[in-house]
Write a protein that holds these residues in place. Structure first.
Motif, PDB file in Angstrom:
ATOM      1  N   LEU A  56      21.574  39.866  78.131  1.00 46.70           N
ATOM      2  CA  LEU A  56      22.859  39.304  77.721  1.00 46.70           C
ATOM      3  C   LEU A  56      23.125  37.990  78.432  1.00 46.70           C
ATOM      4  O   LEU A  56      22.846  37.842  79.637  1.00 46.70           O
ATOM      5  CB  LEU A  56      23.992  40.288  78.040  1.00 46.70           C
ATOM      6  N   ASN A  57      23.687  37.043  77.694  1.00 47.75           N
ATOM      7  CA  ASN A  57      24.109  35.765  78.271  1.00 47.75           C
ATOM      8  C   ASN A  57      25.464  35.970  78.946  1.00 47.75           C
ATOM      9  O   ASN A  57      26.478  36.146  78.273  1.00 47.75           O
ATOM     10  CB  ASN A  57      24.202  34.715  77.157  1.00 47.75           C
ATOM     11  N   GLN A  58      25.478  35.965  80.268  1.00 50.84           N
ATOM     12  CA  GLN A  58      26.701  36.275  81.007  1.00 50.84           C
ATOM     13  C   GLN A  58      27.783  35.215  80.824  1.00 50.84           C
ATOM     14  O   GLN A  58      28.952  35.445  81.131  1.00 50.84           O
ATOM     15  CB  GLN A  58      26.372  36.442  82.499  1.00 50.84           C
ATOM     16  N   ALA A  59      27.385  34.031  80.314  1.00 52.99           N
ATOM     17  CA  ALA A  59      28.388  32.972  80.091  1.00 52.99           C
ATOM     18  C   ALA A  59      29.211  33.229  78.839  1.00 52.99           C
ATOM     19  O   ALA A  59      30.220  32.580  78.599  1.00 52.99           O
ATOM     20  CB  ALA A  59      27.691  31.608  79.984  1.00 52.99           C
ATOM     21  N   VAL A  60      28.750  34.195  78.033  1.00 54.70           N
ATOM     22  CA  VAL A  60      29.411  34.484  76.766  1.00 54.70           C
ATOM     23  C   VAL A  60      30.007  35.877  76.812  1.00 54.70           C
ATOM     24  O   VAL A  60      29.360  36.829  77.231  1.00 54.70           O
ATOM     25  CB  VAL A  60      28.400  34.373  75.591  1.00 54.70           C
ATOM     26  N   ASN A  61      31.266  35.986  76.366  1.00 54.06           N
ATOM     27  CA  ASN A  61      31.917  37.291  76.316  1.00 54.06           C
ATOM     28  C   ASN A  61      31.336  38.127  75.178  1.00 54.06           C
ATOM     29  O   ASN A  61      31.166  37.642  74.059  1.00 54.06           O
ATOM     30  CB  ASN A  61      33.425  37.134  76.093  1.00 54.06           C
ATOM     31  N   VAL A  62      31.036  39.400  75.488  1.00 51.84           N
ATOM     32  CA  VAL A  62      30.475  40.319  74.494  1.00 51.84           C
ATOM     33  C   VAL A  62      31.428  41.499  74.334  1.00 51.84           C
ATOM     34  O   VAL A  62      31.917  42.056  75.319  1.00 51.84           O
ATOM     35  CB  VAL A  62      29.075  40.814  74.912  1.00 51.84           C
ATOM     36  N   ASP A  63      31.676  41.870  73.091  1.00 49.23           N
ATOM     37  CA  ASP A  63      32.508  43.034  72.780  1.00 49.23           C
ATOM     38  C   ASP A  63      31.620  44.159  72.272  1.00 49.23           C
ATOM     39  O   ASP A  63      30.654  43.920  71.539  1.00 49.23           O
ATOM     40  CB  ASP A  63      33.552  42.700  71.706  1.00 49.23           C
ATOM     41  N   ALA A  64      31.962  45.390  72.646  1.00 53.12           N
ATOM     42  CA  ALA A  64      31.259  46.581  72.131  1.00 53.12           C
ATOM     43  C   ALA A  64      32.128  47.191  71.039  1.00 53.12           C
ATOM     44  O   ALA A  64      33.268  47.608  71.298  1.00 53.12           O
ATOM     45  CB  ALA A  64      31.016  47.583  73.247  1.00 53.12           C
ATOM     46  N   VAL A  65      31.603  47.225  69.832  1.00 54.84           N
ATOM     47  CA  VAL A  65      32.327  47.769  68.686  1.00 54.84           C
ATOM     48  C   VAL A  65      31.675  49.092  68.308  1.00 54.84           C
ATOM     49  O   VAL A  65      30.466  49.160  68.111  1.00 54.84           O
ATOM     50  CB  VAL A  65      32.284  46.783  67.496  1.00 54.84           C
ATOM     51  N   VAL A  66      32.498  50.150  68.186  1.00 54.97           N
ATOM     52  CA  VAL A  66      31.962  51.505  68.058  1.00 54.97           C
ATOM     53  C   VAL A  66      32.385  52.136  66.737  1.00 54.97           C
ATOM     54  O   VAL A  66      33.549  52.033  66.324  1.00 54.97           O
ATOM     55  CB  VAL A  66      32.449  52.387  69.224  1.00 54.97           C
ATOM     56  N   VAL A  67      31.425  52.806  66.098  1.00 54.64           N
ATOM     57  CA  VAL A  67      31.702  53.725  64.985  1.00 54.64           C
ATOM     58  C   VAL A  67      31.650  55.125  65.578  1.00 54.64           C
ATOM     59  O   VAL A  67      30.624  55.526  66.132  1.00 54.64           O
ATOM     60  CB  VAL A  67      30.658  53.582  63.851  1.00 54.64           C
ATOM     61  N   VAL A  68      32.772  55.851  65.518  1.00 55.92           N
ATOM     62  CA  VAL A  68      32.842  57.150  66.189  1.00 55.92           C
ATOM     63  C   VAL A  68      32.357  58.276  65.271  1.00 55.92           C
ATOM     64  O   VAL A  68      32.334  58.137  64.041  1.00 55.92           O
ATOM     65  CB  VAL A  68      34.274  57.455  66.678  1.00 55.92           C
ATOM     66  N   LYS A  69      31.984  59.386  65.878  1.00 55.47           N
ATOM     67  CA  LYS A  69      31.500  60.540  65.117  1.00 55.47           C
ATOM     68  C   LYS A  69      32.655  61.332  64.536  1.00 55.47           C
ATOM     69  O   LYS A  69      32.657  61.697  63.360  1.00 55.47           O
ATOM     70  CB  LYS A  69      30.672  61.451  66.031  1.00 55.47           C
ATOM     71  N   ASP A  70      33.642  61.622  65.375  1.00 56.01           N
ATOM     72  CA  ASP A  70      34.743  62.490  64.960  1.00 56.01           C
ATOM     73  C   ASP A  70      36.014  61.656  64.817  1.00 56.01           C
ATOM     74  O   ASP A  70      36.601  61.229  65.808  1.00 56.01           O
ATOM     75  CB  ASP A  70      34.948  63.601  65.998  1.00 56.01           C
ATOM     76  N   LEU A  71      36.437  61.424  63.565  1.00 59.94           N
ATOM     77  CA  LEU A  71      37.649  60.650  63.321  1.00 59.94           C
ATOM     78  C   LEU A  71      38.856  61.579  63.341  1.00 59.94           C
ATOM     79  O   LEU A  71      39.022  62.422  62.454  1.00 59.94           O
ATOM     80  CB  LEU A  71      37.563  59.947  61.964  1.00 59.94           C
ATOM     81  N   SER A  72      39.673  61.456  64.379  1.00 61.17           N
ATOM     82  CA  SER A  72      40.893  62.250  64.492  1.00 61.17           C
ATOM     83  C   SER A  72      41.905  61.446  65.295  1.00 61.17           C
ATOM     84  O   SER A  72      41.594  60.381  65.842  1.00 61.17           O
ATOM     85  CB  SER A  72      40.612  63.585  65.177  1.00 61.17           C
ATOM     86  N   ARG A  73      43.119  61.955  65.370  1.00 58.11           N
ATOM     87  CA  ARG A  73      44.180  61.242  66.090  1.00 58.11           C
ATOM     88  C   ARG A  73      43.886  61.123  67.587  1.00 58.11           C
ATOM     89  O   ARG A  73      44.474  60.285  68.265  1.00 58.11           O
ATOM     90  CB  ARG A  73      45.522  61.949  65.880  1.00 58.11           C
ATOM     91  N   SER A  74      42.980  61.946  68.071  1.00 63.25           N
ATOM     92  CA  SER A  74      42.642  61.890  69.505  1.00 63.25           C
ATOM     93  C   SER A  74      41.791  60.664  69.844  1.00 63.25           C
ATOM     94  O   SER A  74      41.516  60.409  71.010  1.00 63.25           O
ATOM     95  CB  SER A  74      41.894  63.164  69.917  1.00 63.25           C
ATOM     96  N   ILE A  75      41.371  59.897  68.837  1.00 68.15           N
ATOM     97  CA  ILE A  75      40.520  58.725  69.066  1.00 68.15           C
ATOM     98  C   ILE A  75      41.193  57.729  70.013  1.00 68.15           C
ATOM     99  O   ILE A  75      40.535  57.115  70.854  1.00 68.15           O
ATOM    100  CB  ILE A  75      40.154  58.054  67.724  1.00 68.15           C
ATOM    101  N   PHE A  76      42.522  57.581  69.899  1.00 64.24           N
ATOM    102  CA  PHE A  76      43.244  56.620  70.734  1.00 64.24           C
ATOM    103  C   PHE A  76      43.198  57.040  72.208  1.00 64.24           C
ATOM    104  O   PHE A  76      42.898  56.232  73.089  1.00 64.24           O
ATOM    105  CB  PHE A  76      44.701  56.503  70.273  1.00 64.24           C
TER     106      PHE A  76
END
Length: 860
Positions: free
Chosen positions: A224-244
């Motif tokens: 990873l290029n530390q000079a650049v901000n990287v975001d982790a975007v996730v697709v979750v397995k179990d979609l429920s209200r507890s995700i938050f």
């Protein structure tokens, strides 16, 4: 199968017509419930797929993460797919010209991101290494920069910063420009060299006005290029209200600073605490299903009630030989089960087939109506099928419950003598003497029959009233949609608007010859002031002055004046419409003006549109114009204009003033001559165009119009509004048509069965001398009584519902409440046609029966 159930099935087979009407009614009911449930699920699916098509499929975003944090997120039990995303920054394009898109915008993804997000290749391949990129093909289309596959680019990448703003400007912020140059600058943080390996279509997240052309590169998770901000975007397995809660806990455990959620996509899955979309959709679906159930219960209940009445003697005989109350009650429930087993599966299939055909029709309009790039697809879930079956089963149960209770209480003696349905008093069937005097004996007998058969009368009346209310409410709602669109498009008697800058029309004049242009109006406009004497005030202005206690200046009121200067050809055309000679307005020494006498405006307090005069004046009088500098509140006298003509005509693209305002139209040379330097700086120039093909004209304009001008395609918006109305009308009128089918089936079933059960009555009337003419007259009066009573109940209730719709719409569009008289006349005619048709159809079945056979009829 026991003997009672066998007798029930035999009874259903014997009365095929009534059985078929009931089955058809239940099929329509089930089909509608299934269609509503499927529509709701399919529409949510459309919204989900559109969000995914626009922004990719993801659920949680962890911002500015390190390598260790990425590994922790990857190991989390609820992580299905991990996408790395990075907004690297911007690089300046070559060239000194100030444009709205001067940058390359570098965005990075790992392999999962390149697959998950909506990236469409035009040529080449996607990047597989950190030093590879794909570029937007719009670079070549818009500005002619063509990066060939295999070419190298070395760029300085940085953040867009603006003085006074601590955070960098993002891609959703357009370029900040002033008269002397850019108000933003690039703060360079890295220099990179990339190899171009392909081109892509412009991504959906890159708006046409976005500041940078998209360039996508590859993120190597291991380096990873530390000079650049990287975001982790996730697709979750179990979609429920507890995700938050789960996401926040994971972020806290691993010292991740920021957590974001794909709220729009999660909303359509029903996973949100702060959105009323599902409440609205479920409420709407619930209301529609409730109306369907009410209409269906009316039909099915009536069918079973008639069935019990017809089977009264059989039930009595069963009771006399030992049948219990439970057996007689279950006999009716069994009839409902048989009807349901036949109707529900057919209804489910019919509902799915109907919604599939509907989708095929509306998919040609939905992209324009809803602004989507995906189409509606029929989505069937086990839950929607179960809901439809449950509601339909409950409807049949509710419809059979009362007749079943009635059947269980039938005594053997009453049933065999058949007296349970004719326990009447003279008072119950008493009619006014005026009925016989005015309409004759036939009308009195018809009215007595309506009173005698109250249950069947109320069932038929209910069906008629429901039909009236539904049709008028839906048609009024659709008419209001059209009217609201017309109001939102008020003054837009043009297809395309091109606005100039600083009142200069030189650049606009050449555009009138653009391909497809069929008409135009080229004009300048500026707002001035005029002190108007009291004798020229209108009644509305006097009321405003008194209400707001406005203090006059030497007995004069400061009108605001919109002055429109039209080009020579535009003024000539306008003068012809106003009925005056354009030549008389060319004298700059003694300038004249056309005054728009009639104004139309929206009075929000009174909730209505007002049409009135703007001023009480006449040709030959003068209007003295002043320019007001609102910074210093200083007024400068400009010139006096002679009133040359008064008109109701409004120049293309303009709206009239409100009370206390005045609209003046002059040749463009006159406007330039009367203005001073400060006033000239306030002038705006506009070109209004009508076109035979607005979309092609817009494309042609975009090729030649400089970035300092603005193009607004009204035609496109107007078309989208009309498409939306058509889209909604398909469902609303389809809904009303199916509900009406249920109601009409109910009416035909009730009336025809009632007529069939009255064979003995009709035979007795004929035996005592009633002629065929008198018989027909009695039946016609019965039809009239049904129709009149239905209208007496249905119309007032419909008016209340329409007024409630009007009040609801008035939150956005305010206008006076008017009844849809054409629809009301149609409903009145339709009601009498339906009732008369049902009566005539039923009478035709028994008309040729012998009087003796009729008197032998056992059923009453």
């Amino acid at each position: 199968m026991n003997i009672i159930n066998k007798l029930t099935i035999r009874h259903l087979k014997k009365n095929k017509r009534r059985t078929m009407v009931t089955i058809i009614g239940v099929i329509i009911s089930v089909a509608m419930v299934m269609a509503v449930a499927t529509l709701g699920v399919s529409f949510l699916d459309l919204l989900k797929r559109q969000v995914v098509a626009d922004n990719g499929e993801w659920h949680v975003q962890y911002k500015n993460v390190t390598s260790d944090q990425i590994k922790a997120i990857e190991k989390d039990g609820n992580t299905k797919d991990l996408i790395l995303s990075s907004d690297m920054g911007y690089a300046m394009l070559e060239g000194d010209e100030m444009t709205v898109k001067p940058y390359l915008f570098f965005k990075g993804y790992n392999e999962e991101g390149l697959e998950q997000f909506p990236i469409k290749l035009s040529s080449g391949r996607l990047p597989k290494a950190a030093n590879e990129v794909v570029v937007s093909d719009h670079l070549a289309k818009d500005i002619g920069i063509n990066y060939e596959i295999g070419a190298e680019m070395t760029v300085e990448i940085g953040n867009r910063m603006m003085e006074g703003e601590p955070a960098p400007l993002l891609q959703n912020y357009s370029v900040q420009r002033g008269e002397e140059g850019y108000l933003e600058n690039l703060e360079i943080h890295t220099t990179e060299t990339f190899t171009v390996v392909g081109t892509i279509e412009r991504p959906s997240w890159e708006e046409p006005w976005a500041p940078g052309y998209t360039v996508i590169n590859y993120i190597d998770q291991e380096n990873l290029n530390q000079a650049v901000n990287v975001d982790a975007v996730v697709v979750v397995k179990d979609l429920s209200r507890s995700i938050f809660k789960q996401a926040e806990q994971l972020a806290q455990q691993n010292d991740i600073v920021g957590v974001g959620f794909n709220d729009e996509l999660l909303r359509y899955y029903g996973i949100t605490d702060n959105d009323n979309l599902h409440t609205t959709m479920y409420s709407l679906a619930g209301i529609i299903i409730a109306v369907i159930v009410i209409g269906s219960v009316s039909l099915i209940y009536n069918a079973f009630a008639i069935s019990v009445s017809e089977r009264a003697r059989h039930l009595g005989m069963l009771s006399s030989v030992g049948a219990t109350k439970k057996q007689k009650r279950n006999s009716v429930f069994f009839e409902g089960v048989v009807i349901g087993l036949i109707s529900i599966p057919i209804g489910v299939l019919a509902g799915l087939g109907g919604i599939a055909i509907t989708f095929m029709f509306i998919n040609t309009y939905i992209a324009d109506a809803l602004g989507t790039s995906v189409k509606l697809e029929v989505v069937v879930t086990p839950a929607s099928v179960l809901v439809a079956c449950f509601i339909s089963s409950a409807t049949i149960f509710v419809s059979t419950y009362m007749p079943a209770r009635k059947a269980s209480k039938v005594s053997a003696i009453d049933a065999i003598r058949q007296t349970q349905d004719i326990k009447l008093t003279g008072k119950a069937v008493k009619t006014s003497k005026l009925v016989r005097k005015i309409f004759g004996l036939e009308a009195e007998i018809g009215l007595k029959n309506v009173k005698r058969n109250k249950k069947r009368y109320y069932a038929t009346l209910f069906s008629l009233v429901i039909s009236i209310i539904l049709f008028l409410s839906v048609s009024y709602f659709t008419n209001n949609l059209s009217r609201s669109v017309e109001m939102s498009q008020a003054g837009t008697d043009f297809d395309i608007l091109v606005s100039g800058s600083n009142g200069d029309i030189s650049d606009l004049e050449s555009l009138v010859h653009t391909e497809g242009v069929t008409g135009y109006s080229l004009q300048k406009t500026v707002q001035l002031t005029s002190l108007i004497e009291e004798d020229k005030f209108t009644e509305e202005l006097i009321a405003v002055i008194e209400k707001e206690n406005i203090e006059l200046q030497d007995g004069r009121y400061p009108y605001y004046v919109n002055v429109y200067g039209l080009s020579e050809s535009s003024f000539q055309e306008y003068a012809d419409k106003a009925g005056t000679d354009a030549v008389t307005y060319r004298d700059l020494e003694d300038p004249k003006a056309i005054i728009i006498e009639k104004i139309s405006y929206q009075d929000y307090e009174a909730s209505k549109f007002v049409e009135t005069k703007s001023i009480n004046t006449k040709p030959g009088e003068r209007i003295e114009l002043q320019f007001t500098d609102y910074e210093t509140n200083e007024r400068t006298m400009l010139a006096g204009l002679e009133v040359g003509a008064l008109t109701d005509e409004v120049p293309m693209g303009t709206n009239t003033a409100r009370v206390g305002g005045l609209d003046i139209v002059v040749p463009i040379e006159t406007l330039d001559a009367i203005l001073n330097e400060k006033a000239l700086n306030e002038v705006q120039s506009y070109l209004y165009l009508n076109s035979s093909d607005p979309m092609k004209t817009q494309e042609a304009l975009e090729e030649v119009v400089p970035s300092s001008m603005y193009i607004y395609n009204v035609f496109q918006n107007r078309e989208r509004e009309q498409q939306m109305i058509m889209f909604l009308s398909v469902f609303t009128y389809g809904f009303i048509a199916l509900i009406s089918l249920i109601s009409i089936a109910n009416i035909f079933n009730t009336i025809s069965t009632s007529i069939s059960l009255r064979k003995r009555e009709f035979a007795m009337l004929k035996s005592v001398g009633m002629t065929p003419k008198g018989f027909n007259k009695m039946i016609n009066y019965e039809s009239i009584f049904y129709g009149v009573n239905a209208l007496l109940f249905g119309l007032p209730i419909s008016f209340v519902v329409m007024y409630l719709i009007h009040r609801s719409v008035n939150e956005t569009f305010q206008y006076g409440f008017t009844l849809p008289w054409l629809d009301i006349v149609f409903v009145i005619a339709a009601i009498f046609v339906i009732v008369s048709s049902a009566m005539l159809y039923s009478i035709s079945k028994i008309k040729k029966e012998n009087i003796i056979d009729g008197l032998k009829q056992e059923n009453i």
